[in-house]
Write a protein that holds these residues in place. Structure first.
Motif, mmCIF file in Angstrom:
data_model
loop_
_atom_site.group_PDB
_atom_site.id
_atom_site.type_symbol
_atom_site.label_atom_id
_atom_site.label_comp_id
_atom_site.label_asym_id
_atom_site.label_seq_id
_atom_site.Cartn_x
_atom_site.Cartn_y
_atom_site.Cartn_z
ATOM 1 N N LEU A 190 8.984 46.350 49.647
ATOM 2 C CA LEU A 190 9.348 45.914 51.198
ATOM 3 C C LEU A 190 8.565 44.459 51.223
ATOM 4 O O LEU A 190 7.275 44.593 50.878
ATOM 5 C CB LEU A 190 9.213 47.115 51.958
ATOM 6 N N PRO A 191 9.416 43.741 52.795
ATOM 7 C CA PRO A 191 8.526 42.391 52.196
ATOM 8 C C PRO A 191 6.956 42.738 53.729
ATOM 9 O O PRO A 191 7.150 43.558 54.725
ATOM 10 C CB PRO A 191 9.128 41.777 53.813
ATOM 11 N N HIS A 192 5.592 42.317 53.625
ATOM 12 C CA HIS A 192 4.883 42.650 54.983
ATOM 13 C C HIS A 192 4.175 41.250 55.653
ATOM 14 O O HIS A 192 4.079 39.977 54.077
ATOM 15 C CB HIS A 192 3.457 43.038 53.675
ATOM 16 N N TYR A 193 3.669 41.271 56.312
ATOM 17 C CA TYR A 193 3.166 40.472 56.876
ATOM 18 C C TYR A 193 1.900 39.685 56.317
ATOM 19 O O TYR A 193 1.194 38.636 56.063
ATOM 20 C CB TYR A 193 2.609 41.335 58.522
ATOM 21 N N LYS A 194 0.857 40.833 55.485
ATOM 22 C CA LYS A 194 -0.297 40.527 54.477
ATOM 23 C C LYS A 194 0.205 39.170 54.059
ATOM 24 O O LYS A 194 -0.700 38.146 53.578
ATOM 25 C CB LYS A 194 -0.117 41.929 53.887
ATOM 26 N N ASP A 195 1.411 39.249 53.802
ATOM 27 C CA ASP A 195 2.150 38.242 51.780
ATOM 28 C C ASP A 195 3.317 37.219 53.034
ATOM 29 O O ASP A 195 3.572 36.047 52.065
ATOM 30 C CB ASP A 195 2.434 38.224 51.006
ATOM 31 N N SER A 196 2.748 36.784 54.177
ATOM 32 C CA SER A 196 3.855 36.136 54.968
ATOM 33 C C SER A 196 2.791 34.793 55.515
ATOM 34 O O SER A 196 1.707 34.754 55.954
ATOM 35 C CB SER A 196 4.383 36.797 56.213
ATOM 36 N N PRO A 197 3.581 33.608 55.528
ATOM 37 C CA PRO A 197 3.111 32.192 55.719
ATOM 38 C C PRO A 197 1.983 32.377 57.127
ATOM 39 O O PRO A 197 1.642 31.926 57.553
ATOM 40 C CB PRO A 197 4.599 31.389 55.672
ATOM 41 N N GLN A 198 3.083 33.906 58.351
ATOM 42 C CA GLN A 198 2.064 33.378 59.422
ATOM 43 C C GLN A 198 0.885 33.915 59.216
ATOM 44 O O GLN A 198 -0.228 33.529 60.475
ATOM 45 C CB GLN A 198 3.223 34.506 60.608
ATOM 46 N N LEU A 199 1.090 34.305 58.366
ATOM 47 C CA LEU A 199 -0.679 35.328 58.232
ATOM 48 C C LEU A 199 -1.658 34.246 57.910
ATOM 49 O O LEU A 199 -2.674 33.803 58.299
ATOM 50 C CB LEU A 199 -0.878 36.361 57.468
ATOM 51 N N MET A 200 -0.668 33.352 56.523
ATOM 52 C CA MET A 200 -1.689 32.063 56.340
ATOM 53 C C MET A 200 -2.139 30.803 57.130
ATOM 54 O O MET A 200 -3.421 30.277 57.628
ATOM 55 C CB MET A 200 -0.227 31.873 55.038
ATOM 56 N N ARG A 201 -1.571 31.198 58.318
ATOM 57 C CA ARG A 201 -1.565 29.745 60.121
ATOM 58 C C ARG A 201 -2.672 30.283 60.501
ATOM 59 O O ARG A 201 -3.410 30.171 61.068
ATOM 60 C CB ARG A 201 -0.216 29.620 60.161
ATOM 61 N N SER A 202 -2.444 32.326 60.327
ATOM 62 C CA SER A 202 -3.408 33.254 61.199
ATOM 63 C C SER A 202 -5.026 33.027 60.949
ATOM 64 O O SER A 202 -5.689 33.781 61.891
ATOM 65 C CB SER A 202 -3.279 34.110 61.418
ATOM 66 N N ILE A 203 -4.764 32.994 59.509
ATOM 67 C CA ILE A 203 -6.995 33.171 59.035
ATOM 68 C C ILE A 203 -7.432 31.737 59.763
ATOM 69 O O ILE A 203 -8.657 32.057 60.012
ATOM 70 C CB ILE A 203 -6.735 32.774 57.155
ATOM 71 N N ASP A 204 -7.399 30.901 60.020
ATOM 72 C CA ASP A 204 -8.112 29.694 60.036
ATOM 73 C C ASP A 204 -7.034 29.024 61.280
ATOM 74 O O ASP A 204 -7.344 27.908 60.905
ATOM 75 C CB ASP A 204 -8.489 28.675 59.166
ATOM 76 N N PRO A 205 -6.739 29.435 62.999
ATOM 77 C CA PRO A 205 -5.869 29.121 64.005
ATOM 78 C C PRO A 205 -6.409 28.239 64.279
ATOM 79 O O PRO A 205 -6.266 27.482 64.781
ATOM 80 C CB PRO A 205 -5.727 29.852 63.864
ATOM 81 N N LEU A 206 -8.447 28.434 64.424
ATOM 82 C CA LEU A 206 -8.883 27.592 65.359
ATOM 83 C C LEU A 206 -9.888 26.205 64.965
ATOM 84 O O LEU A 206 -10.248 24.866 64.924
ATOM 85 C CB LEU A 206 -9.635 27.979 66.135
ATOM 86 N N ASN A 207 -10.546 26.672 63.814
ATOM 87 C CA ASN A 207 -11.339 25.750 63.432
ATOM 88 C C ASN A 207 -11.419 26.554 61.483
ATOM 89 O O ASN A 207 -10.699 27.534 60.898
ATOM 90 C CB ASN A 207 -12.501 26.394 63.667
ATOM 91 N N TYR A 208 -11.895 25.674 60.399
ATOM 92 C CA TYR A 208 -12.211 26.045 59.672
ATOM 93 C C TYR A 208 -13.182 27.162 59.133
ATOM 94 O O TYR A 208 -14.524 27.408 59.745
ATOM 95 C CB TYR A 208 -12.869 24.853 58.743
ATOM 96 N N SER A 209 -12.565 28.193 58.366
ATOM 97 C CA SER A 209 -13.763 29.357 57.923
ATOM 98 C C SER A 209 -15.194 28.463 56.967
ATOM 99 O O SER A 209 -15.831 28.721 57.430
ATOM 100 C CB SER A 209 -12.861 29.855 56.747
#
Length: 709
Positions: free
Chosen positions: A568-587
């Motif tokens: 099954l697909p998971h949000y953990k592996d989705s492009p949305q999560l990648m965009r949510s890792i550093d949405p405001l500034n760089y880690s």
């Protein structure tokens, strides 16, 4: 360039290692604060047994902190020692009033036991230590003997809990940047609490809920975890408690821990953690001209099909906001628990334990985010009407229930005192849009002025929603046949009431909650339906071959879990999560700030950066916004005020994918100006150096303690 390409994967391992170690510390401290401490502090007469006892004690401790700490801060008497003194006083009060013990006798017994233990240890230290080891070993050995039959089942539950935490809280382990803009205001609020300020004039939102800020403040006091890390890992506690509540309610509803385990697995990995939830949470949009369809005897609004290409559903939003740990999501964690205790209180005629926990869960909803009470309103009304028709609601029980609701509303809304200082908020937001309409706030007026007519926000209705509605109705009447018909059927009123809230404008009613906020409540409300489906799935095997069912349950469970994880697909592996890792500034910026805090004394350094780093510096050092720094200080002539300055330069300016993206339109030009400032300063000063660098960020240090021209 996509924001997902701005991720510095070279730091993931280092950040994961730090966040994981701190998360383990956080869970250890939370277990002590909310698991062990309340068992000593509060009477356990109405706490229940087993898992319910643990949940009751969590509620007791949360309410204690959320009521006592704000009061102590407002009175100016808060400190760790004063908090501990209050705990001791509360304990003595309970012993005196409820257990009728004399405090002097209790203190004398405690003194005698302590002295005997000390003298025994001093008399034979080695023997005392050996006795402790021996007793501990025997206790652990006895525990293993008692758990032999259930050990495989417990290992399955433990593995399931770890997988759910990892999949739902994956971002918590790999990032140090703020997950959402709202996180910054909570960082600011916690910093104000550390200064002894509850209602601060510089508070971002003025009148607002302080429940979440108090919770994080307590965690920071007892863990001493740096805010850069704490604000990324505390959502793990929210996720853990949410799943615990889902498991507990499913177990009490289905009367089977096996069904409860499958329910929480499907809820966490499919309903919340998978893009498959888009089938349940369809696209929605605001329009003044919705399409009209017919269903049975009703006319319903829906979204025109031609709009579907340009709008998306809110399926990712619950996942995003749970791993971000927002206040509204903390309130949702009490949703099922509150309705369970309402149903159980009505079923049992108003047992004290149920009324207490019902009132406490409602109180915590008000404390964390009152918008959660709106989601509770319609299901609670349906359950109360069902109780009235079933002759379960007596006048005496009604009075007790109203008293519990009144107490929760009064003590849970202490934050409203800030309205006296700041006035009514200009915007109640997506959690309570009808209040904008009721109070005629600025947001409500802007919506009408923009269109000239009031819009409706409708979702796209599919056959799945109609089939699901029919299935729930059938299950409701099927449950009524049971000997405990009221109890089981009442749970199935929860999804019906939540459907009404979610699709209220489709039905022609006014908007109660925006769909992207109501989505998490809709998913939670489907837990009883999922439990019914699992119960019916296992029922033939359980009735015909009970021994075989017990043998095959674990293999079937691991097979189902493996299928969900692998296919099954998971949000953990989705492009949305990648965009949510550093949405405001760089880690990497947060990582570098973390190292600066460790290397230098507090308030001995100043950071020059964009505003996103301001809350991360609060309480540790000084901060100057990049634009202000360039405008105020000439790189050749000006004397810089601080002894040690760290200038953060984004080699590739960050481009956030959020609603605030418009405010970043000059970021590239400002970064170029900052680079020019550094070049000019370097040509005339020798006290500047490149001290830290990552793929996208460079940090320059100006050390005025050894300045040479």
């Amino acid at each position: 360039m996509e924001n997902s390409l701005f991720l510095d994967s070279s730091l993931f391992a280092s950040i994961f290692k730090i966040n994981l170690s701190k998360a383990l510390l956080l869970f250890g401290v939370a277990f002590f604060l909310f698991g062990l401490l309340p068992r000593w502090l509060f009477p356990q007469r109405y706490a229940g047994a087993g898992l319910e006892k643990s949940i009751s004690n969590i509620l007791y401790m949360l309410v204690f902190f959320e009521l006592m700490v704000p009061l102590m801060i407002q009175l100016g008497i808060f400190s760790l020692f004063s908090l501990l003194a209050v705990m001791v006083g509360v304990k003595l009060l309970f012993l005196r009033l409820l257990e009728k013990q004399k405090i002097t006798d209790l203190l004398e017994k405690s003194r005698d036991r302590a002295l005997i233990a000390i003298f025994n240890f001093l008399d034979d230290p080695r023997g005392s230590i050996e006795k402790i080891k021996r007793d501990t070993f025997h206790a652990f050995y006895d525990f293993l003997l008692r758990q032999t039959k259930t050990l495989p089942n417990r290992l399955f539950l433990l593995a399931l809990a770890a997988i759910l935490l990892y999949y739902l809280g994956y971002r918590c382990f790999i990032s140090m940047s703020n997950p959402l803009p709202d996180t910054s205001q909570f960082v600011e609020w916690v910093a104000n609490l550390q200064k002894g300020i509850l209602y601060a004039d510089n508070k971002t939102a003025g009148a607002d809920f302080y429940g979440l800020s108090i919770f994080i403040f307590i965690l920071q006091i007892f863990t001493n975890i740096d805010s850069l890390i704490l604000f990324n890992i505390y959502p793990l506690l929210l996720i853990a408690f949410l799943l615990l509540g889902v498991y507990f309610v499913s177990k009490r509803f289905a009367l089977s821990w096996k069904v409860a385990a499958w329910s929480v697995m499907i809820y966490g990995l499919v309903l919340v953690g998978s893009p498959l939830n888009d089938y349940l949470l369809p696209p929605f949009h605001s329009t003044t001209n919705p399409e009209i369809i017919h269903f049975l005897f009703f006319k319903l609004y829906t979204l025109p099909k031609e709009w579907l290409g340009g709008v998306t559903g809110p399926g990712y939003t619950p996942y995003l906001r749970y791993f971000s740990g927002m206040a509204y999501e903390f309130a949702s964690a009490f949703f099922l628990l509150n309705l369970y205790y309402l149903i159980h209180a009505l079923q049992t005629g108003g047992r004290t334990k149920d009324l207490i926990n019902y009132s406490l869960t409602l109180l915590l909803v008000f404390i964390f985010h009152g918008g959660g009470a709106i989601a509770l309103s319609i299901p609670s009304i349906l359950i109360a009407l069902h109780a009235f028709v079933s002759k379960k609601l007596s006048w005496s029980l009604l009075k007790k229930g109203l008293l519990a609701i009144g107490a929760a509303a009064i003590f849970g809304n202490g934050w409203m005192l800030s309205v006296l200082k700041y006035g009514i908020p200009q915007d109640f937001g997506a959690a309570a849009p009808f209040l904008d309409r009721l109070f005629g706030t600025k947001q409500a007026m802007e919506n009408i002025v923009a269109t000239g007519i009031e819009e409706v926000t409708v979702s796209y209705l599919t056959p799945l929603h109609f089939y699901l509605f029919i299935v729930i109705i059938l299950l409701f009447f099927l449950a009524r046949i049971n000997k405990k018909g009221f109890y089981f059927a009442s749970f199935l009123l929860v999804p019906l009431g939540t459907f009404f809230i979610y699709f209220s404008e489709n039905l022609g009613f006014f908007k109660l909650i925006y769909q992207d906020r109501a989505a998490e409540y809709l998913l939670l409300s489907l837990v009883p339906v999922v439990a019914c489906g699992i119960k019916l799935l296992f029922y033939p095997l359980q009735r015909v071959f009970p021994k075989l069912y017990r043998i095959l349950f674990l293999p079937l469970s691991f097979a189902a879990l493996s299928f969900i994880l692998l296919f099954l697909p998971h949000y953990k592996d989705s492009p949305q999560l990648m965009r949510s890792i550093d949405p405001l500034n760089y880690s990497p910026i947060s990582w570098m700030l973390y190292t600066i805090k460790k290397e230098h004394k507090p308030y001995s350094w100043t950071v020059v950066s964009f505003i996103e780093e301001y809350p991360q510096v609060l309480g540790h050092g000084y901060f100057i916004n990049t634009q202000e720094f360039i405008a105020r200080y000439d790189p050749i002539e000006s004397k810089l005020p601080a002894q040690r300055i760290f200038i953060f330069v984004e080699d590739i300016p960050h481009t956030p994918h959020l609603s605030s993206e418009w405010y970043y339109r000059w970021r590239e030009q400002i970064t170029d100006n900052l680079k020019a400032w550094i070049a000019l300063y370097s040509s005339t000063h020798r006290n500047i150096r490149l001290c830290k660098k990552s793929t996208f960020v460079s940090v320059y240090e100006i050390d005025n303690t050894k300045e040479r021209r």
